[in-house]
Design a protein around this motif. Sequence first.
Motif, PDB file in Angstrom:
ATOM      1  N   VAL A  86       0.813  -1.206   0.000  1.00  0.00           N
ATOM      2  CA  VAL A  86       0.000   0.000   0.000  1.00  0.00           C
ATOM      3  C   VAL A  86       0.851   1.263   0.000  1.00  0.00           C
ATOM      4  CG1 VAL A  86      -0.260   0.121   2.524  1.00  0.00           C
ATOM      5  CG2 VAL A  86      -2.039   1.060   1.039  1.00  0.00           C
ATOM      6  N   ALA A  87       2.045   1.235   0.589  1.00  0.00           N
ATOM      7  CA  ALA A  87       2.903   2.422   0.566  1.00  0.00           C
ATOM      8  C   ALA A  87       3.351   2.737  -0.853  1.00  0.00           C
ATOM      9  CB  ALA A  87       4.111   2.230   1.488  1.00  0.00           C
TER      10      ALA A  87
ATOM     11  N   ASP B 103      -3.632  -5.514  -1.273  1.00  0.00           N
ATOM     12  CA  ASP B 103      -3.780  -5.103   0.114  1.00  0.00           C
ATOM     13  C   ASP B 103      -3.441  -6.261   1.046  1.00  0.00           C
ATOM     14  OD1 ASP B 103      -4.324  -3.005   1.759  1.00  0.00           O
ATOM     15  OD2 ASP B 103      -6.504  -3.159   1.650  1.00  0.00           O
ATOM     16  N   ARG B 104      -2.740  -5.969   2.130  1.00  0.00           N
ATOM     17  CA  ARG B 104      -2.341  -7.021   3.074  1.00  0.00           C
ATOM     18  C   ARG B 104      -3.359  -7.313   4.178  1.00  0.00           C
ATOM     19  NH1 ARG B 104       1.456  -6.554  -0.868  1.00  0.00           N
ATOM     20  NH2 ARG B 104       3.229  -7.933  -0.523  1.00  0.00           N
ATOM     21  N   PRO B 105      -4.070  -6.318   4.749  1.00  0.00           N
ATOM     22  CA  PRO B 105      -4.969  -6.629   5.875  1.00  0.00           C
ATOM     23  C   PRO B 105      -5.939  -7.790   5.638  1.00  0.00           C
ATOM     24  CG  PRO B 105      -4.716  -4.272   5.695  1.00  0.00           C
ATOM     25  CD  PRO B 105      -4.008  -4.862   4.505  1.00  0.00           C
ATOM     26  N   PRO B 106      -6.500  -7.968   4.426  1.00  0.00           N
ATOM     27  CA  PRO B 106      -7.425  -9.100   4.248  1.00  0.00           C
ATOM     28  C   PRO B 106      -6.780 -10.479   4.379  1.00  0.00           C
ATOM     29  CG  PRO B 106      -7.762  -7.448   2.533  1.00  0.00           C
ATOM     30  CD  PRO B 106      -6.490  -7.093   3.240  1.00  0.00           C
ATOM     31  N   LEU B 107      -5.445 -10.532   4.357  1.00  0.00           N
ATOM     32  CA  LEU B 107      -4.783 -11.837   4.394  1.00  0.00           C
ATOM     33  C   LEU B 107      -5.067 -12.584   5.691  1.00  0.00           C
ATOM     34  CD1 LEU B 107      -1.291 -10.935   2.876  1.00  0.00           C
ATOM     35  CD2 LEU B 107      -3.340 -11.799   1.704  1.00  0.00           C
TER      36      LEU B 107
ATOM     37  N   GLU C  74      -8.443 -11.097  -6.763  1.00  0.00           N
ATOM     38  CA  GLU C  74      -8.829  -9.887  -7.491  1.00  0.00           C
ATOM     39  C   GLU C  74      -9.445  -8.848  -6.566  1.00  0.00           C
ATOM     40  OE1 GLU C  74     -11.488  -8.564 -11.418  1.00  0.00           O
ATOM     41  OE2 GLU C  74     -11.388 -10.667 -10.782  1.00  0.00           O
ATOM     42  N   LYS C  75     -10.218  -9.314  -5.597  1.00  0.00           N
ATOM     43  CA  LYS C  75     -10.916  -8.401  -4.685  1.00  0.00           C
ATOM     44  C   LYS C  75      -9.924  -7.589  -3.841  1.00  0.00           C
ATOM     45  CE  LYS C  75     -14.529  -6.796  -2.369  1.00  0.00           C
ATOM     46  NZ  LYS C  75     -15.317  -7.676  -1.481  1.00  0.00           N
ATOM     47  N   ILE C  76      -8.785  -8.171  -3.506  1.00  0.00           N
ATOM     48  CA  ILE C  76      -7.864  -7.458  -2.617  1.00  0.00           C
ATOM     49  C   ILE C  76      -6.813  -6.646  -3.371  1.00  0.00           C
ATOM     50  CG2 ILE C  76      -8.197  -9.219  -0.832  1.00  0.00           C
ATOM     51  CD1 ILE C  76      -5.364 -10.210  -1.394  1.00  0.00           C
ATOM     52  N   GLN C  77      -6.920  -6.592  -4.708  1.00  0.00           N
ATOM     53  CA  GLN C  77      -6.015  -5.731  -5.455  1.00  0.00           C
ATOM     54  C   GLN C  77      -6.282  -4.266  -5.084  1.00  0.00           C
ATOM     55  OE1 GLN C  77      -6.603  -6.596  -9.600  1.00  0.00           O
ATOM     56  NE2 GLN C  77      -5.558  -8.569  -9.490  1.00  0.00           N
ATOM     57  N   LEU C  78      -5.238  -3.476  -5.007  1.00  0.00           N
ATOM     58  CA  LEU C  78      -5.382  -2.076  -4.632  1.00  0.00           C
ATOM     59  C   LEU C  78      -5.980  -1.231  -5.748  1.00  0.00           C
ATOM     60  CD1 LEU C  78      -2.058  -1.743  -2.662  1.00  0.00           C
ATOM     61  CD2 LEU C  78      -4.349  -1.426  -1.722  1.00  0.00           C
TER      62      LEU C  78
ATOM     63  N   SER D 237      -6.826  -2.663 -15.060  1.00  0.00           N
ATOM     64  CA  SER D 237      -6.947  -1.619 -16.082  1.00  0.00           C
ATOM     65  C   SER D 237      -6.407  -0.270 -15.612  1.00  0.00           C
ATOM     66  CB  SER D 237      -8.416  -1.459 -16.492  1.00  0.00           C
ATOM     67  OG  SER D 237      -9.209  -1.101 -15.359  1.00  0.00           O
ATOM     68  N   TRP D 238      -6.307  -0.068 -14.284  1.00  0.00           N
ATOM     69  CA  TRP D 238      -5.874   1.238 -13.768  1.00  0.00           C
ATOM     70  C   TRP D 238      -4.456   1.574 -14.212  1.00  0.00           C
ATOM     71  CZ3 TRP D 238      -2.010   3.269 -10.746  1.00  0.00           C
ATOM     72  CH2 TRP D 238      -2.218   4.543 -10.205  1.00  0.00           C
ATOM     73  N   TYR D 239      -3.589   0.587 -14.299  1.00  0.00           N
ATOM     74  CA  TYR D 239      -2.178   0.831 -14.559  1.00  0.00           C
ATOM     75  C   TYR D 239      -1.934   1.328 -15.986  1.00  0.00           C
ATOM     76  CZ  TYR D 239      -1.869  -1.292 -10.026  1.00  0.00           C
ATOM     77  OH  TYR D 239      -2.048  -1.547  -8.679  1.00  0.00           O
ATOM     78  N   PRO D 240      -2.455   0.668 -17.027  1.00  0.00           N
ATOM     79  CA  PRO D 240      -2.272   1.247 -18.367  1.00  0.00           C
ATOM     80  C   PRO D 240      -3.017   2.577 -18.532  1.00  0.00           C
ATOM     81  CG  PRO D 240      -3.683  -0.699 -18.462  1.00  0.00           C
ATOM     82  CD  PRO D 240      -3.076  -0.665 -17.093  1.00  0.00           C
ATOM     83  N   GLU D 241      -4.151   2.720 -17.850  1.00  0.00           N
ATOM     84  CA  GLU D 241      -4.896   3.982 -17.944  1.00  0.00           C
ATOM     85  C   GLU D 241      -4.087   5.146 -17.385  1.00  0.00           C
ATOM     86  OE1 GLU D 241      -8.506   3.248 -15.858  1.00  0.00           O
ATOM     87  OE2 GLU D 241      -9.377   2.001 -17.453  1.00  0.00           O
ATOM     88  N   HIS D 242      -3.229   4.870 -16.393  1.00  0.00           N
ATOM     89  CA  HIS D 242      -2.412   5.918 -15.777  1.00  0.00           C
ATOM     90  C   HIS D 242      -0.947   5.816 -16.191  1.00  0.00           C
ATOM     91  CE1 HIS D 242      -6.047   5.943 -13.279  1.00  0.00           C
ATOM     92  NE2 HIS D 242      -5.727   7.188 -12.988  1.00  0.00           N
TER      93      HIS D 242
END
Length: 416
Positions: free
Chosen positions: A13-14, A42-46, A58-62, A66-71
Motif C-alpha cells: 500500500v505504501a 492489500d495485506r490486511p485481508p490476508l 482480485e478483490k484485494i487488489q489495490l 486496467s488502472w495501470y495502463p490507464e495511468h
Amino acid sequence: MTGAGIVVVGGGVAGFSAVQELRSRGYEGPLSVVSPEGLPYDRPPLSKGYLLGTEDAEKIQLAPASWYPEHDVAVVASRAAALELDGARPALTLDDGTRLAADRLLLATGGLPRPLAVPGGETALTLRSRADSDALRALLEPGTRLTIVGAGLIGAEVASAAASLGAEVTLVDPVETPLAPAVGEDLARRLHSMHAERGIRTVVGLPERISDAPQHAPDAARYLVHLADGSAVPADVVLAAIGIAPDTALAEAAGLEVEDGVLVGPDGATSHPAVFAAGDAVRVRQPGGVVGVPLRRAEHWEAAVRSGQAAAAGMLGEAPPEFGAPWFWSDRHGVHVEAAGTMDPRRAPGARTVLRVADGVAAAAFLLAEDGHLLGCAAVDQPLVVRAARRIIDRGIIPDPQRLADPSVDPRKLTR
C-alpha cells in the motif's frame, strides 16, 4: 540499462499510494512499480476475508488491472536484487539481470515476518503475503489444532478466522492482556476475553522450543510447543505472529543510513538525494533537525498510505501533506475495533483514561493528557466516536470528560 523517471520498489500500500499520489499531483514522466507478486494488493485481508475465502485475489487488489495502463504505470513482476548509487542516477538490478535506471527511486520494501527464534521455530508458519495466507488456509480444516504464538492484531485476527473455519485454536502470548498499549487496558481486556467466549484457548507463556510430538495415539498432534513454565501445547499447525522486521537489505547494501529501518525525513528523503523510502521499513527523523532517536516505525495501513503520499510529494520537490492523528483498525469475532492518536499512558505522564460504557461493557476509551487535551481514543463498533475523537485531537480541543463518558451524547456533538 532501461528506464528512467521514477521507479517504485514494492507492491504494497505504501508503494501504490506513492504512485497514485504522483499521478494525482501531475507527474507525467515514466513511472514503474517493481513488484515480485505482480499487481499491488492489500495485506490486511490476508488474516481476515482472504483467509476465510470471502475475498479472492482480485478483490484485494489495490486497483483493477486496467488502472495501470490507464495511468501509464508499468508493473514489473520481478524482484529487486541490488541497488547501485555510484552513478549519475540510481540503478536497480532485477533478479533476471535487467537494470533499471531512475531519476528518483522509492524504496517501499515493507517488512519481513519475524521468525520464531527458538529451537524448532522454523516449523512455524508466518503470514505476510498472499502465498502465506494460501498455505495457511490449505491447512485449516475442522478439528485442525492451530497454535498461534502472538496474540496481537494479526494473531487475534487469524484466531478469529480459524475458529470460524472449525479449527481448534490456542493463542500463546507472554502478556496477559495483549494490545493494552494500543487500545487501553479496559478495551484490551474486553477484546481478549472474546477469544475464550468463542472456544479459543488463551495461554500466558513464552515458547522455548517446538518439537515433533510422539505419534503413539491415532489422534496425536504433529508438534508440541514447549513453554517456559514446563507445559506444552499440542499443535498440527503453528503460526508465528510476533511482528515484522523492516526489509532494509537493499538500502543497507547500497550504503543508505539505516537504524532499525531506513532513516528518512518527513518527505521520505533518505541519505541519498535521489532515493526516497516509505512504508513499514522506514523511521522518520525527528522534525526540526532535533538530534536524537528517530521516531518509532509505524506498521499500520494508514501510516503506510501517508508515508507513500509524503514520499511522492518529496520526490517532486513539494511539501508533504499535513496529516492528522494516526489511526488504525482491526476486526475479530464480528466486531470492529478502531483507535486514533495514542492510548499508551506511558507516553504522557499524568494522563488518565475516561471510559464510555454501554450495556455494561466498555465501548470506548479516551486518554486525556494532564492538561485535559485528548491524546487518543479507542472503540469497539463505535466508528463515529473515533471519528469525533480524531477531530478533537487535530483541532486541539479540550473535551468535557463527562460528555466523553456519557453514551447518550451523540458522538457528532462531542466536538462542540
